[in-house]
Design a protein around this motif. Structure first.
Motif, PDB file in Angstrom:
ATOM      1  N   PRO A  92      60.245 -50.717  73.183  1.00  0.00           N
ATOM      2  CA  PRO A  92      60.068 -49.639  72.199  1.00  0.00           C
ATOM      3  C   PRO A  92      61.318 -49.315  71.387  1.00  0.00           C
ATOM      4  N   ASP A  93      62.491 -49.546  71.969  1.00  0.00           N
ATOM      5  CA  ASP A  93      63.722 -49.235  71.254  1.00  0.00           C
ATOM      6  C   ASP A  93      64.304 -50.470  70.576  1.00  0.00           C
ATOM      7  N   ALA A  94      63.448 -51.400  70.165  1.00  0.00           N
ATOM      8  CA  ALA A  94      63.903 -52.675  69.596  1.00  0.00           C
ATOM      9  C   ALA A  94      64.827 -52.487  68.403  1.00  0.00           C
ATOM     10  N   ARG A  95      64.513 -51.527  67.549  1.00  0.00           N
ATOM     11  CA  ARG A  95      65.344 -51.303  66.358  1.00  0.00           C
ATOM     12  C   ARG A  95      66.752 -50.885  66.737  1.00  0.00           C
ATOM     13  N   HIS A  96      66.850 -50.018  67.746  1.00  0.00           N
ATOM     14  CA  HIS A  96      68.178 -49.599  68.197  1.00  0.00           C
ATOM     15  C   HIS A  96      68.879 -50.723  68.964  1.00  0.00           C
ATOM     16  N   ALA A  97      68.112 -51.508  69.690  1.00  0.00           N
ATOM     17  CA  ALA A  97      68.696 -52.593  70.474  1.00  0.00           C
ATOM     18  C   ALA A  97      69.389 -53.617  69.593  1.00  0.00           C
ATOM     19  N   MET A  98      68.834 -53.857  68.387  1.00  0.00           N
ATOM     20  CA  MET A  98      69.467 -54.817  67.483  1.00  0.00           C
ATOM     21  C   MET A  98      70.463 -54.149  66.537  1.00  0.00           C
ATOM     22  N   GLY A  99      70.614 -52.836  66.652  1.00  0.00           N
ATOM     23  CA  GLY A  99      71.576 -52.132  65.806  1.00  0.00           C
ATOM     24  C   GLY A  99      71.113 -51.938  64.383  1.00  0.00           C
ATOM     25  N   ALA A 100      69.792 -51.865  64.181  1.00  0.00           N
ATOM     26  CA  ALA A 100      69.251 -51.601  62.845  1.00  0.00           C
ATOM     27  C   ALA A 100      68.990 -50.110  62.699  1.00  0.00           C
ATOM     28  N   ASP A 101      70.052 -49.341  62.773  1.00  0.00           N
ATOM     29  CA  ASP A 101      69.934 -47.884  62.729  1.00  0.00           C
ATOM     30  C   ASP A 101      71.187 -47.290  62.109  1.00  0.00           C
ATOM     31  N   LEU A 102      71.256 -45.963  62.119  1.00  0.00           N
ATOM     32  CA  LEU A 102      72.394 -45.265  61.498  1.00  0.00           C
ATOM     33  C   LEU A 102      73.255 -44.566  62.547  1.00  0.00           C
ATOM     34  N   ARG A 103      73.312 -45.126  63.731  1.00  0.00           N
ATOM     35  CA  ARG A 103      74.062 -44.478  64.804  1.00  0.00           C
ATOM     36  C   ARG A 103      75.575 -44.616  64.646  1.00  0.00           C
ATOM     37  N   GLN A 104      76.036 -45.627  63.924  1.00  0.00           N
ATOM     38  CA  GLN A 104      77.474 -45.843  63.738  1.00  0.00           C
ATOM     39  C   GLN A 104      77.769 -46.075  62.258  1.00  0.00           C
TER      40      GLN A 104
END
Length: 256
Positions: A92-104
């Motif tokens: 479910p957290d695939a997007r975050h797992a590949m770093g396709a997010d705005l966390r950094q």
């Protein structure tokens, strides 16, 4: 009620990637190869031919042309949604797992800018050398009519290219092929070869340059596990190419 889950087999994982590529960048690779064959069989030398990108569809009707451009950008991102959907079925957290997010955001912007700088100048040199050797066409990177929306659309096109290529070619394919048991070097080389293939319409220089870029981006991804810096770098490179060409093509002779 308990829903049974099926663990995907190696064959199903590879088949899935073939299907995703078949409706996206893999299909682009086939068309690019045919385009190259067409250009090589023309009576005009390859380096005397021009490859036009980001062209107007209905230049006499700007409102319809804008619609065409925006619809094309949106539809080109459907494979990204498909890839993320398929990955999320298992994680479910695939997007975050590949770093396709705005966390950094800060770190991603800095890494992306440095990566773009490392790729940009050598890439321009390779393009010039390939043209001089007769191995590449002249790239006309922006051919939209002169409208108020021209620059924004070129920027959106750059973002679309970056998101599509980096999420699918790196984030998605790496996750699927590694899970299928492929070794990391095989994954990196295969992904880079496909990336190069869908740039064959430009000539052999476009193929080699993007193959090397794919290997470099893949290496960076294995160190950071984030596609966001790759998206930033790719976006910057394309914005400079598209917008720069649109603004300077009438002022610099070597662009034509």
């Amino acid at each position: 009620m308990t829903v049974a889950t099926t663990v995907p087999t190696r064959r199903s994982l590879v088949s899935e990637t073939i299907l995703v590529l078949g409706v996206s960048l893999g299909a682009s690779g086939v068309w690019a190869l045919l385009s190259l064959v067409n250009k090589l069989t023309q009576p005009v030398a390859l380096n005397r031919q021009t490859t036009a990108m980001n062209s107007s569809v209905t230049p006499d009707r700007p409102w319809l042309d804008l619609t065409y451009q925006l619809v094309g950008i949106v539809l080109a991102l459907v494979p990204v949604a498909l890839a993320l959907h398929l990955l999320s079925r298992d994680r479910p957290d695939a997007r975050h797992a590949m770093g396709a997010d705005l966390r950094q955001p800060g770190r991603d912007l800095v890494r992306g800018a440095l990566l773009a700088a490392a790729v940009g100048l050598p890439g321009l040199g390779l393009y010039a050398a390939a043209r001089a050797l007769g191995l590449n066409t002249t790239i006309a990177a922006a051919n939209l009519s002169n409208q108020w929306w021209t620059i924004p659309v070129l920027v959106l096109a750059a973002v679309q290219n970056a998101v599509l290529e980096e999420v699918v070619m790196i984030g998605y394919l790496y996750a699927r092929w590694l899970r299928a048991g492929w070794s990391l070097p095989v994954v990196m080389v295969t992904s880079a070869l496909i990336r190069g293939s869908y740039h064959l319409y430009q000539g052999f220089g476009g193929f080699v340059g993007n193959l090397v870029m794919g290997l470099l981006f893949g290496w960076v991804y294995t160190r950071t596990r984030r596609v966001a810096p790759l998206v930033v770098a790719h976006t910057l490179l394309d914005v400079v190419a598209f917008v720069g060409y649109a603004l300077l093509k009438g002022h610099l002779a070597w662009l034509s």
